[in-house]
Design a protein around this motif. Structure first.
Motif, PDB file in Angstrom:
ATOM      1  N   ASP A 345       0.908  -1.034  -0.013  1.00 27.85           N
ATOM      2  CA  ASP A 345      -0.072   0.083  -0.130  1.00 27.85           C
ATOM      3  C   ASP A 345       0.874   1.402  -0.044  1.00 27.85           C
ATOM      4  N   ALA A 346       0.215   2.387  -0.017  1.00 28.60           N
ATOM      5  CA  ALA A 346       0.929   3.621  -0.129  1.00 28.60           C
ATOM      6  C   ALA A 346       1.977   3.873   1.186  1.00 28.60           C
ATOM      7  N   GLU A 347       1.279   3.527   2.229  1.00 28.23           N
ATOM      8  CA  GLU A 347       2.292   3.777   3.518  1.00 28.23           C
ATOM      9  C   GLU A 347       3.377   2.816   3.469  1.00 28.23           C
ATOM     10  N   GLN A 348       3.289   1.605   3.487  1.00 26.42           N
ATOM     11  CA  GLN A 348       4.484   0.566   2.837  1.00 26.42           C
ATOM     12  C   GLN A 348       5.220   0.950   2.125  1.00 26.42           C
ATOM     13  N   ALA A 349       4.926   1.470   0.764  1.00 26.67           N
ATOM     14  CA  ALA A 349       5.981   1.654  -0.010  1.00 26.67           C
ATOM     15  C   ALA A 349       6.741   2.878   0.223  1.00 26.67           C
ATOM     16  N   GLY A 350       5.994   3.972   0.851  1.00 24.85           N
ATOM     17  CA  GLY A 350       6.692   5.054   1.455  1.00 24.85           C
ATOM     18  C   GLY A 350       7.857   4.781   2.310  1.00 24.85           C
ATOM     19  N   ALA A 351       7.645   3.783   3.328  1.00 27.29           N
ATOM     20  CA  ALA A 351       8.521   3.634   4.307  1.00 27.29           C
ATOM     21  C   ALA A 351       9.612   2.834   3.608  1.00 27.29           C
ATOM     22  N   LEU A 352       9.420   1.897   2.578  1.00 27.22           N
ATOM     23  CA  LEU A 352      10.523   1.446   2.071  1.00 27.22           C
ATOM     24  C   LEU A 352      11.404   2.171   1.054  1.00 27.22           C
ATOM     25  N   ALA A 353      10.858   3.205   0.655  1.00 32.70           N
ATOM     26  CA  ALA A 353      11.472   4.043  -0.421  1.00 32.70           C
ATOM     27  C   ALA A 353      12.304   4.948   0.516  1.00 32.70           C
ATOM     28  N   ALA A 354      11.890   5.195   1.644  1.00 36.95           N
ATOM     29  CA  ALA A 354      12.616   5.889   2.838  1.00 36.95           C
ATOM     30  C   ALA A 354      14.068   5.136   3.103  1.00 36.95           C
ATOM     31  N   MET A 355      13.949   3.990   2.987  1.00 38.82           N
ATOM     32  CA  MET A 355      15.210   3.411   3.489  1.00 38.82           C
ATOM     33  C   MET A 355      15.976   2.876   2.111  1.00 38.82           C
ATOM     34  N   ARG A 356      15.504   3.119   1.233  1.00 33.13           N
ATOM     35  CA  ARG A 356      16.281   2.923  -0.176  1.00 33.13           C
ATOM     36  C   ARG A 356      17.648   3.598  -0.229  1.00 33.13           C
ATOM     37  N   GLY A 357      18.666   2.787  -0.461  1.00 33.10           N
ATOM     38  CA  GLY A 357      20.077   3.096  -0.371  1.00 33.10           C
ATOM     39  C   GLY A 357      21.069   2.880   0.901  1.00 33.10           C
ATOM     40  N   ARG A 358      20.227   2.986   1.976  1.00 36.83           N
ATOM     41  CA  ARG A 358      20.634   2.490   3.276  1.00 36.83           C
ATOM     42  C   ARG A 358      20.667   0.997   3.423  1.00 36.83           C
ATOM     43  N   ILE A 359      19.622   0.376   2.874  1.00 36.27           N
ATOM     44  CA  ILE A 359      19.472  -1.060   3.312  1.00 36.27           C
ATOM     45  C   ILE A 359      19.171  -1.895   1.969  1.00 36.27           C
ATOM     46  N   GLY A 360      19.303  -2.941   1.633  1.00 34.67           N
ATOM     47  CA  GLY A 360      19.093  -3.889   0.413  1.00 34.67           C
ATOM     48  C   GLY A 360      17.916  -4.333   0.443  1.00 34.67           C
ATOM     49  N   PHE A 361      17.439  -4.535  -0.706  1.00 36.23           N
ATOM     50  CA  PHE A 361      16.073  -5.255  -0.785  1.00 36.23           C
ATOM     51  C   PHE A 361      16.147  -6.399  -1.657  1.00 36.23           C
ATOM     52  N   SER A 362      15.381  -7.454  -1.195  1.00 36.05           N
ATOM     53  CA  SER A 362      15.320  -8.759  -2.191  1.00 36.05           C
ATOM     54  C   SER A 362      14.011  -9.320  -2.285  1.00 36.05           C
ATOM     55  N   LEU A 363      13.869 -10.124  -3.254  1.00 34.77           N
ATOM     56  CA  LEU A 363      12.337 -10.630  -3.487  1.00 34.77           C
ATOM     57  C   LEU A 363      12.779 -12.364  -3.439  1.00 34.77           C
ATOM     58  N   ASP A 364      12.025 -12.810  -2.449  1.00 35.07           N
ATOM     59  CA  ASP A 364      12.236 -14.246  -2.258  1.00 35.07           C
ATOM     60  C   ASP A 364      10.776 -15.082  -2.410  1.00 35.07           C
ATOM     61  N   ARG A 365      10.608 -16.309  -2.061  1.00 33.42           N
ATOM     62  CA  ARG A 365       9.318 -16.722  -2.127  1.00 33.42           C
ATOM     63  C   ARG A 365       8.402 -16.654  -3.318  1.00 33.42           C
TER      64      ARG A 365
END
Length: 494
Positions: A345-365
């Motif tokens: 949702d919009a809140e989750q996407a915004g929270a993840l976008a704020a951490m971009r560059g400081r933390i890595g993201f991966s897709l699994d399962r």
């Protein structure tokens, strides 16, 4: 103009052809010439009809377009007339709408967290009630049925019909006869008396009591320090060099180490998955500090539960932790399932976008191989983990495949800056096939099994991390000149 001129021209050409052909034919055979003239007339009428139908269709289409344009013009005029004279700022309405949407999203997140906590409390109460019932029934089941003296069966009188006027409105309930002990089989020769068995209810009660005890043991182990962290390396292909690690949760219960499949459903039922993710992320950060202190460039990844994304404040707390330790940038990777990436949702996407560059993201399962590489790259995903069976056994998983061939999947993800990792590699024979597909990374028991992290690593204080490259510190300013008396100057001059 040329198009309009050509329409009557074709009819003129047809008439000229008729004169040239039918003139000599009429002299030789008048009947044949008459038939040919009739055929040409029919052909001419058919062409005229087709052209008239095409013109009618074009007129209708033009009329509809004019109607749409007129309606749009009327709407624009009405909107301009209803707009206040003073006007508003260009982005005021958009800002107000965004603020309203954000406020509603926060309220929905809070309500979802409250509902989830309520469901966890209700589930816990149901488990406690089942346990109390099992404890109360255990003594009765162990004692068995209480024998009662035999009571002669009463002789039922002959029913006498009651007049309708004397019948009560509510019928009197019939007395329930007391339970009787089964007569001895020896007293009734030739008859077999079946006595209801209490073994099946007792077995069901024992199973429920055993399940309740197992759940209580899992919760106690989780709260009492039974949570362990195991690391499994991710290696490069074909060199098999360790590139990163994945942190896996294990629970030690009475000396036995359980995988997530054994205890994660119980934690989800009792609303403890968020606590699991918080504790695991803390330990993963400690492991990343330890690796950085040893000079290793390997990152540590951990797969979050989808339920933690809906916990109010979880992602914001993670962002604060990452912001407080900038040296962990690139060393901590958070993995989310494919379903979560598709339903943010919009809140989750915004929270993840704020951490971009400081933390890595991966897709699994993943549920299928239909990856939108550009969308994932925009969200900051740099790694996609796919089971080896899904890549190599296409015949049995045809419905999971994407429009892109499996041979081109690595290149398609690589163009977006995403690396593909083949997981659950359990057979050595699958490694050459993965190399043929140009899969750059792999993970599985063929390369290394998950191993527990030493307790002293997790219990050690955080080691000083090398700070990220920054500008050189400014030089210290020169001390100000000291004022000396004039006699010292004369003394040195002499």
């Amino acid at each position: 103009m040329a198009r309009n001129f050509g329409r009557p021209g074709s009819l003129l050409a047809l008439g000229a052809l008729a004169l040239v052909v039918l003139g000599p034919l009429a002299v030789v055979s008048p009947l044949l010439a008459l038939l040919a003239l009739a055929a040409l007339a029919g052909l001419a009428s058919l062409l005229a009809h087709r052209r008239s139908a095409a013109l009618a269709t074009r007129c209708d289409k033009l009329s509809a377009e004019v109607d749409v344009l007129s309606k749009r013009l009327l709407r624009i005029e009405a909107a301009s007339a209803a707009e206040p004279k003073g006007g508003t700022a260009p982005g005021a309405d958009t800002a107000m709408l965004a603020a309203g949407v954000e406020e509603v999203t926060v309220e929905i997140g809070l309500l979802s967290g409250i509902v989830r906590d309520l469901a966890a409390v209700v589930a816990t109460q149901d488990g406690e009630i089942a346990r109390l019932k099992a404890e109360a029934l255990a003594p009765l089941v162990a004692a068995g049925p209480v024998p009662r003296p035999a009571v002669p069966a009463p002789v039922s009188p002959i029913p006498v019909p009651t007049p309708a006027a004397a019948r009560p409105v509510f019928p009197t309930p019939r007395p329930v006869p007391p339970p009787r002990r089964a007569p001895d089989a020896a007293a009734l020769p030739g008859h077999v008396i079946e006595v209801p068995s209490t073994e099946e209810p007792a077995q069901a009660d024992r199973e429920r009591a055993r399940e309740a005890a197992l759940i209580a043991a899992l919760i106690a182990a989780f709260d009492g320090g039974g949570l362990e962290v195991h690391l499994q390396p991710v290696v490069t292909l074909p060199q098999r060099k360790v590139a990163s690690y994945e942190a896996l949760a294990r629970l030690r219960v009475e000396g036995e180490v359980l995988p997530p499949e054994a205890f994660l459903p119980v934690l989800e039922r009792h609303g403890r998955t968020t606590d699991l993710d918080r504790r695991m992320l803390q330990q993963v950060a400690t492991i990343a500090r330890h690796l950085a202190g040893r000079g290793s460039e390997a990152a540590v990844a951990y797969g979050l539960s989808p339920l933690s994304l809906f916990e109010p404040g979880f992602l914001r707390g993670l962002a604060r932790v990452v912001a407080a330790e900038p040296a962990l940038a690139g060393r901590l990777v958070v993995a989310l399932p494919q379903v979560s990436w598709r339903s943010l949702d919009a809140e989750q996407a915004g929270a993840l976008a704020a951490m971009r560059g400081r933390i890595g993201f991966s897709l699994d399962r993943p549920a299928d191989l239909r990856f939108d590489a550009l969308s994932l790259a925009e969200r900051g995903v740099t790694q996609v983990k796919v089971p080896a069976d899904l890549l190599l056994r296409q015949a049995s998983a045809r419905r999971h495949l994407s429009d892109i061939a499996v041979e081109d999947l690595v290149a398609a993800l690589g163009r977006a800056g995403i690396r593909l990792v083949a997981t659950r590699v359990e057979q050595e024979a699958d490694v050459p096939d993965l190399i043929d597909l140009d899969v750059p990374f792999a993970q599985g028991s063929v390369f290394a099994a998950p191993r527990a992290v030493r307790a002293e690593v997790l219990a050690a204080p955080p080691a000083p991390l090398p700070a990220p490259a920054a500008a050189a510190p400014p030089e210290e300013p020169e001390p100000p000149p000291q004022r000396r008396p004039f006699r010292d100057f004369l003394r040195r001059a002499g």
